[in-house]
Scaffold this active site. Structure first.
Site, PDB file in Angstrom:
ATOM      1  N   GLY A 237      -4.096   4.356   8.283  1.00 18.81           N
ATOM      2  CA  GLY A 237      -3.511   5.434   9.065  1.00 18.81           C
ATOM      3  C   GLY A 237      -2.008   5.255   9.148  1.00 18.81           C
TER       4      GLY A 237
ATOM      5  CB  CYS B 112       0.378  -1.861  13.629  1.00 19.40           C
ATOM      6  SG  CYS B 112       1.444  -0.424  13.765  1.00 19.40           S
ATOM      7  CG  LEU B 113       0.783   0.224   7.736  1.00 18.24           C
ATOM      8  CD1 LEU B 113       0.828   1.562   7.002  1.00 18.24           C
ATOM      9  CD2 LEU B 113       0.512  -0.915   6.773  1.00 18.24           C
TER      10      LEU B 113
END
Length: 177
Positions: free
Chosen positions: A47, A95-96
């Protein structure tokens, strides 16, 4: 399409509330969605929210859990999410924008979502388990919330390599993944 630069924790864009998207069908939005999908796939994510690529607008893209990394992406503009019941489960998230770390985060197991699709049409539905977790994580980015802010126990935050090395049990005692 282009690979976009991902904002990392500490950048102010990740702490601000994003603005609604007036017209999801415009060429600049189509280009942004395509670039975000390409960036997400390139980074190996599931995402990506617009603020993570320095665009303070209310949209995110995701790929289906278990789907191929290079597979198609879905988009939701101006999302509204709400839990379907009181059931909360704790699961590992990364999380990126916080590379190399992951933590145990409580989230609603089942949610209802509404918003606009890539054609500007109203869309609504329900999601559960991993898809519900992905959508809640990305929607949090639109409100300036990082997953670490949702963690009640920071002892459950660690570097990916260390967590893999010591194989922490999944929250809830189900073993490691």
């Amino acid at each position: 399409m282009a690979i976009l630069k991902i904002a990392r924790m500490g950048h102010p864009v990740l702490l601000a509330r994003a603005a609604p998207v007036a017209d999801p069908t415009g060429p600049e939005m189509r280009r942004l969605v395509a670039d975000m999908a390409e960036t997400m796939h390139d980074a190996g994510g599931v995402g990506l929210a617009a603020p993570q690529v320095h665009v303070p607008l209310r949209l995110f893209v995701w790929r289906s859990p278990g789907g191929p990394v290079g597979g198609g992406a879905s988009v939701l503009f101006n999302p509204v999410l709400s839990p379907l019941d009181d059931e909360v489960v704790t699961g590992w998230e990364g999380c990126l924008s916080i590379p190399g770390l992951r933590g145990a985060v409580p989230r609603a197991r089942r949610i209802r979502f509404a918003g606009l699709d890539g054609e500007g049409r109203p869309v609504e539905g329900e999601a559960e388990d991993m898809l519900a977790r992905i959508m809640q994580h990305e929607a949090d980015h639109l409100d300036g919330t990082l997953y670490t802010m949702r963690m009640p126990d920071l002892s459950r935050l660690g570097f990916n390599e260390e967590l893999a090395r010591f194989a922490p049990p999944k929250p809830g005692g189900e073993g490691s993944r």
